[in-house]
Design a protein around this motif. Structure first.
Motif, PDB file in Angstrom:
ATOM      1  N   ALA A  69      -0.488  -6.410   8.516  1.00  0.00           N
ATOM      2  CA  ALA A  69       0.801  -6.205   9.163  1.00  0.00           C
ATOM      3  C   ALA A  69       0.671  -6.983  10.667  1.00  0.00           C
ATOM      4  O   ALA A  69       1.564  -7.662  11.175  1.00  0.00           O
ATOM      5  N   LEU A  70      -0.445  -6.399  11.197  1.00  0.00           N
ATOM      6  CA  LEU A  70      -0.746  -6.736  12.712  1.00  0.00           C
ATOM      7  C   LEU A  70      -0.991  -8.211  12.751  1.00  0.00           C
ATOM      8  O   LEU A  70      -0.590  -9.051  13.765  1.00  0.00           O
TER       9      LEU A  70
ATOM     10  N   VAL B  99      -6.683   1.009   4.710  1.00  0.00           N
ATOM     11  CA  VAL B  99      -6.246   0.585   6.018  1.00  0.00           C
ATOM     12  C   VAL B  99      -5.911  -0.823   6.140  1.00  0.00           C
ATOM     13  O   VAL B  99      -5.178  -1.150   7.068  1.00  0.00           O
TER      14      VAL B  99
ATOM     15  N   VAL C 131      -8.201  -0.654  14.498  1.00  0.00           N
ATOM     16  CA  VAL C 131      -7.759   0.139  13.308  1.00  0.00           C
ATOM     17  C   VAL C 131      -8.992   0.925  12.866  1.00  0.00           C
ATOM     18  O   VAL C 131      -9.994   0.233  12.473  1.00  0.00           O
TER      19      VAL C 131
ATOM     20  N   LYS D 209      -2.511  -2.157   7.109  1.00  0.00           N
ATOM     21  CA  LYS D 209      -2.316  -2.126   8.524  1.00  0.00           C
ATOM     22  C   LYS D 209      -2.619  -3.302   9.325  1.00  0.00           C
ATOM     23  O   LYS D 209      -2.035  -3.832  10.161  1.00  0.00           O
TER      24      LYS D 209
ATOM     25  N   LEU E 273       4.155  -2.640  16.343  1.00  0.00           N
ATOM     26  CA  LEU E 273       4.437  -3.882  16.063  1.00  0.00           C
ATOM     27  C   LEU E 273       5.456  -4.836  16.934  1.00  0.00           C
ATOM     28  O   LEU E 273       5.124  -5.983  17.358  1.00  0.00           O
TER      29      LEU E 273
ATOM     30  N   VAL F 114      -5.680   3.685  16.271  1.00  0.00           N
ATOM     31  CA  VAL F 114      -4.933   4.481  15.359  1.00  0.00           C
ATOM     32  C   VAL F 114      -5.905   4.804  14.220  1.00  0.00           C
ATOM     33  O   VAL F 114      -7.088   4.228  13.810  1.00  0.00           O
TER      34      VAL F 114
ATOM     35  N   SER G 219     -11.046   2.678  10.081  1.00  0.00           N
ATOM     36  CA  SER G 219     -11.201   2.210   8.682  1.00  0.00           C
ATOM     37  C   SER G 219     -12.104   3.606   8.339  1.00  0.00           C
ATOM     38  O   SER G 219     -12.466   3.931   6.901  1.00  0.00           O
TER      39      SER G 219
ATOM     40  N   THR H 109      -2.741   7.012  10.570  1.00  0.00           N
ATOM     41  CA  THR H 109      -1.390   6.555  11.642  1.00  0.00           C
ATOM     42  C   THR H 109      -0.919   5.189  11.135  1.00  0.00           C
ATOM     43  O   THR H 109      -1.645   4.318  11.281  1.00  0.00           O
ATOM     44  N   PRO H 110       0.501   5.158  11.125  1.00  0.00           N
ATOM     45  CA  PRO H 110       0.909   3.717  10.876  1.00  0.00           C
ATOM     46  C   PRO H 110       0.850   2.949  12.308  1.00  0.00           C
ATOM     47  O   PRO H 110       1.061   3.206  13.327  1.00  0.00           O
ATOM     48  N   VAL H 111       1.057   1.705  12.010  1.00  0.00           N
ATOM     49  CA  VAL H 111       0.928   0.749  13.125  1.00  0.00           C
ATOM     50  C   VAL H 111       2.338   0.147  13.327  1.00  0.00           C
ATOM     51  O   VAL H 111       2.585  -0.569  14.370  1.00  0.00           O
ATOM     52  N   ASP H 112       3.308   0.481  12.466  1.00  0.00           N
ATOM     53  CA  ASP H 112       4.814   0.010  12.661  1.00  0.00           C
ATOM     54  C   ASP H 112       5.325   0.184  13.956  1.00  0.00           C
ATOM     55  O   ASP H 112       5.771  -0.895  14.491  1.00  0.00           O
TER      56      ASP H 112
END
Length: 232
Positions: free
Chosen positions: A169-170, A163, A147, A166, A136, A126, A149, A130-133
Protein backbone atom coordinates in the motif's frame (compact mmCIF):
# COMPACT_ATOMS: atom_id res chain seq x y z
CA UNK A 1 25.43 13.77 8.05
CA UNK A 2 23.19 13.56 5.01
CA UNK A 3 20.18 15.84 4.72
CA UNK A 4 18.18 14.16 1.97
CA UNK A 5 16.97 10.62 1.33
CA UNK A 6 18.79 8.36 -1.08
CA UNK A 7 17.03 8.83 -4.37
CA UNK A 8 14.50 11.53 -5.13
CA UNK A 9 11.02 12.14 -6.47
CA UNK A 10 10.14 9.55 -9.07
CA UNK A 11 13.39 7.62 -8.63
CA UNK A 12 11.53 4.47 -7.62
CA UNK A 13 12.50 1.65 -5.31
CA UNK A 14 15.93 1.67 -3.64
CA UNK A 15 18.01 -1.18 -2.18
CA UNK A 16 19.75 -0.18 1.05
CA UNK A 17 20.96 -2.64 3.70
CA UNK A 18 21.12 -1.35 7.29
CA UNK A 19 22.73 -3.73 9.80
CA UNK A 20 21.35 -3.19 13.31
CA UNK A 21 24.03 -2.70 15.94
CA UNK A 22 21.58 -4.10 18.50
CA UNK A 23 22.91 -7.49 17.38
CA UNK A 24 26.56 -6.44 17.52
CA UNK A 25 28.92 -7.01 20.44
CA UNK A 26 28.52 -3.87 22.56
CA UNK A 27 32.03 -4.32 23.95
CA UNK A 28 33.45 -4.16 20.42
CA UNK A 29 31.11 -1.87 18.49
CA UNK A 30 33.87 -0.22 16.46
CA UNK A 31 35.18 -3.65 15.42
CA UNK A 32 31.76 -4.90 14.42
CA UNK A 33 30.92 -1.72 12.50
CA UNK A 34 34.17 -2.13 10.58
CA UNK A 35 33.14 -5.72 9.76
CA UNK A 36 30.29 -4.55 7.49
CA UNK A 37 31.93 -2.21 4.96
CA UNK A 38 29.31 -3.11 2.34
CA UNK A 39 26.46 -1.78 4.48
CA UNK A 40 24.64 1.27 3.16
CA UNK A 41 23.31 2.43 6.54
CA UNK A 42 23.79 1.47 10.17
CA UNK A 43 20.63 1.07 12.24
CA UNK A 44 20.61 2.17 15.90
CA UNK A 45 17.80 0.80 18.07
CA UNK A 46 17.06 2.89 21.16
CA UNK A 47 14.74 1.17 23.67
CA UNK A 48 13.52 2.57 26.97
CA UNK A 49 11.84 -0.41 28.75
CA UNK A 50 8.58 1.59 28.72
CA UNK A 51 7.34 1.75 25.13
CA UNK A 52 8.89 -1.69 24.62
CA UNK A 53 9.74 -4.19 27.38
CA UNK A 54 13.46 -4.22 26.67
CA UNK A 55 16.21 -1.70 27.48
CA UNK A 56 19.03 -1.26 24.98
CA UNK A 57 20.96 2.02 25.14
CA UNK A 58 20.46 5.74 24.76
CA UNK A 59 22.16 8.80 23.38
CA UNK A 60 25.67 8.26 24.88
CA UNK A 61 26.17 4.87 23.22
CA UNK A 62 24.55 6.01 19.98
CA UNK A 63 26.85 9.04 19.88
CA UNK A 64 29.87 6.84 20.54
CA UNK A 65 29.26 5.16 17.18
CA UNK A 66 29.58 8.38 15.17
CA UNK A 67 33.40 8.74 15.09
CA UNK A 68 33.80 5.17 13.82
CA UNK A 69 31.87 5.38 10.56
CA UNK A 70 30.89 7.71 7.75
CA UNK A 71 27.78 5.67 6.94
CA UNK A 72 24.24 6.97 7.24
CA UNK A 73 23.25 6.50 10.90
CA UNK A 74 19.60 5.56 11.15
CA UNK A 75 18.16 5.96 14.66
CA UNK A 76 15.00 4.03 15.58
CA UNK A 77 13.43 5.35 18.77
CA UNK A 78 11.35 2.66 20.45
CA UNK A 79 10.56 5.01 23.30
CA UNK A 80 7.68 6.71 25.04
CA UNK A 81 7.28 10.49 24.74
CA UNK A 82 9.36 10.97 21.57
CA UNK A 83 8.32 14.64 21.50
CA UNK A 84 10.58 15.13 24.51
CA UNK A 85 13.58 13.09 23.40
CA UNK A 86 13.69 12.80 19.60
CA UNK A 87 15.30 16.18 18.94
CA UNK A 88 18.30 15.12 21.06
CA UNK A 89 19.15 12.78 18.17
CA UNK A 90 18.96 15.44 15.44
CA UNK A 91 22.71 15.13 14.79
CA UNK A 92 22.10 11.69 13.28
CA UNK A 93 21.17 11.18 9.64
CA UNK A 94 17.65 9.93 10.22
CA UNK A 95 15.45 9.67 13.30
CA UNK A 96 12.37 7.45 13.37
CA UNK A 97 9.78 7.40 16.13
CA UNK A 98 6.62 5.34 16.57
CA UNK A 99 3.15 6.42 15.56
CA UNK A 100 1.85 4.51 18.60
CA UNK A 101 4.00 6.65 20.93
CA UNK A 102 2.38 9.98 20.04
CA UNK A 103 -1.12 11.23 20.74
CA UNK A 104 -2.24 11.67 17.16
CA UNK A 105 -1.19 11.74 13.53
CA UNK A 106 -1.15 15.54 13.78
CA UNK A 107 1.39 15.26 16.60
CA UNK A 108 3.48 12.88 14.49
CA UNK A 109 3.49 15.29 11.57
CA UNK A 110 4.48 18.16 13.86
CA UNK A 111 7.38 16.22 15.37
CA UNK A 112 8.54 15.17 11.89
CA UNK A 113 8.57 18.82 10.84
CA UNK A 114 10.63 19.72 13.91
CA UNK A 115 13.15 16.98 13.14
CA UNK A 116 13.47 18.11 9.54
CA UNK A 117 13.98 21.69 10.68
CA UNK A 118 16.79 20.43 12.93
CA UNK A 119 18.56 18.99 9.89
CA UNK A 120 17.77 15.27 10.07
CA UNK A 121 15.47 13.02 8.09
CA UNK A 122 12.22 12.19 9.87
CA UNK A 123 10.77 8.71 9.95
CA UNK A 124 7.58 7.20 11.34
CA UNK A 125 7.30 3.56 12.41
CA UNK A 126 4.33 1.24 12.89
CA UNK A 127 4.07 -2.03 14.80
CA UNK A 128 2.88 -5.16 12.96
CA UNK A 129 -0.76 -4.70 14.00
CA UNK A 130 -0.93 -0.95 13.32
CA UNK A 131 -2.45 -0.01 9.93
CA UNK A 132 -0.70 2.43 7.62
CA UNK A 133 -3.92 3.74 6.07
CA UNK A 134 -3.95 6.97 8.15
CA UNK A 135 -0.45 7.75 6.86
CA UNK A 136 -1.14 7.34 3.16
CA UNK A 137 -2.37 10.89 2.57
CA UNK A 138 0.53 12.38 4.55
CA UNK A 139 3.60 10.51 3.28
CA UNK A 140 5.21 13.72 2.03
CA UNK A 141 5.57 14.74 5.69
CA UNK A 142 7.95 11.84 6.36
CA UNK A 143 11.26 10.86 4.78
CA UNK A 144 10.78 7.20 5.62
CA UNK A 145 8.17 4.80 6.95
CA UNK A 146 9.50 1.90 9.00
CA UNK A 147 7.23 -1.14 8.91
CA UNK A 148 7.96 -3.48 11.81
CA UNK A 149 7.81 -7.12 10.71
CA UNK A 150 8.14 -8.32 14.31
CA UNK A 151 6.86 -6.90 17.57
CA UNK A 152 9.47 -4.27 18.55
CA UNK A 153 11.67 -4.78 21.58
CA UNK A 154 13.74 -7.90 20.96
CA UNK A 155 15.99 -9.20 18.21
CA UNK A 156 15.89 -12.66 16.68
CA UNK A 157 12.12 -12.88 16.14
CA UNK A 158 10.46 -14.59 13.19
CA UNK A 159 9.41 -12.46 10.22
CA UNK A 160 5.66 -11.80 9.92
CA UNK A 161 4.81 -11.84 6.19
CA UNK A 162 1.34 -10.40 6.74
CA UNK A 163 2.88 -6.92 7.13
CA UNK A 164 3.80 -6.93 3.44
CA UNK A 165 0.28 -5.78 2.59
CA UNK A 166 1.16 -2.49 4.29
CA UNK A 167 4.38 -2.28 2.29
CA UNK A 168 2.47 -2.73 -0.96
CA UNK A 169 0.00 0.00 0.00
CA UNK A 170 2.86 2.37 0.82
CA UNK A 171 4.73 1.54 -2.40
CA UNK A 172 1.65 2.17 -4.52
CA UNK A 173 0.99 5.58 -2.97
CA UNK A 174 4.65 6.68 -3.00
CA UNK A 175 5.04 5.76 -6.66
CA UNK A 176 1.69 7.26 -7.62
CA UNK A 177 2.55 10.59 -6.04
CA UNK A 178 6.23 10.61 -7.11
CA UNK A 179 7.50 10.88 -3.54
CA UNK A 180 11.02 10.32 -2.22
CA UNK A 181 9.71 8.67 0.98
CA UNK A 182 11.56 5.44 1.69
CA UNK A 183 9.97 2.23 2.96
CA UNK A 184 12.05 0.47 5.61
CA UNK A 185 11.45 -2.96 7.15
CA UNK A 186 12.78 -4.31 10.42
CA UNK A 187 12.44 -7.73 11.99
CA UNK A 188 13.50 -11.21 10.92
CA UNK A 189 15.28 -9.97 7.80
CA UNK A 190 17.73 -12.27 6.04
CA UNK A 191 18.23 -13.10 2.39
CA UNK A 192 14.97 -15.05 2.03
CA UNK A 193 12.73 -12.54 3.78
CA UNK A 194 14.50 -9.61 2.12
CA UNK A 195 13.45 -11.08 -1.22
CA UNK A 196 9.82 -11.20 -0.07
CA UNK A 197 10.05 -7.63 1.20
CA UNK A 198 11.68 -6.41 -2.01
CA UNK A 199 8.91 -7.91 -4.12
CA UNK A 200 6.42 -5.92 -2.03
CA UNK A 201 8.34 -2.66 -2.48
CA UNK A 202 10.77 -2.15 0.42
CA UNK A 203 13.75 0.21 0.03
CA UNK A 204 15.71 -0.26 3.29
CA UNK A 205 16.39 -3.62 4.95
CA UNK A 206 17.28 -3.65 8.64
CA UNK A 207 19.07 -6.86 9.58
CA UNK A 208 20.51 -7.69 12.98
CA UNK A 209 21.28 -11.27 13.98
CA UNK A 210 21.35 -12.47 10.35
CA UNK A 211 24.32 -10.13 9.80
CA UNK A 212 26.23 -9.92 13.07
CA UNK A 213 25.49 -13.55 13.91
CA UNK A 214 26.93 -14.74 10.60
CA UNK A 215 30.49 -16.09 10.25
CA UNK A 216 31.12 -13.35 7.67
CA UNK A 217 28.90 -10.33 8.45
CA UNK A 218 29.81 -8.45 5.29
CA UNK A 219 29.00 -11.45 3.11
CA UNK A 220 25.61 -11.58 4.82
CA UNK A 221 25.02 -7.92 3.92
CA UNK A 222 25.86 -8.66 0.30
CA UNK A 223 23.58 -11.71 0.23
CA UNK A 224 20.66 -9.65 1.54
CA UNK A 225 21.26 -6.97 -1.07
CA UNK A 226 21.58 -9.49 -3.90
CA UNK A 227 18.39 -11.28 -2.87
CA UNK A 228 16.50 -8.00 -2.73
CA UNK A 229 17.75 -6.79 -6.11
CA UNK A 230 16.86 -10.07 -7.78
CA UNK A 231 13.35 -10.02 -6.33
CA UNK A 232 12.46 -6.47 -7.39
Amino acid sequence: MTNSPTGGPGNGQQTLVAPSILAADFAFLARDIAAVPSADWLHIDVMDAHFVPNLSFGLPIATAVQPHTDKHLDVHLMIADPQRWAKDYADFDSVTFHLEAVDSLAAARELAAQLRASGTLAGISVKPDTPVDPLLDHLADFDLVLVMSVEPGFGGQKFRPEVLGKVRALRERIDRDGLATLIEIDGGIGAETAAQAAAAGVDVYVAGSSVFGAPDPDAAVQQIRQAAVQAQ
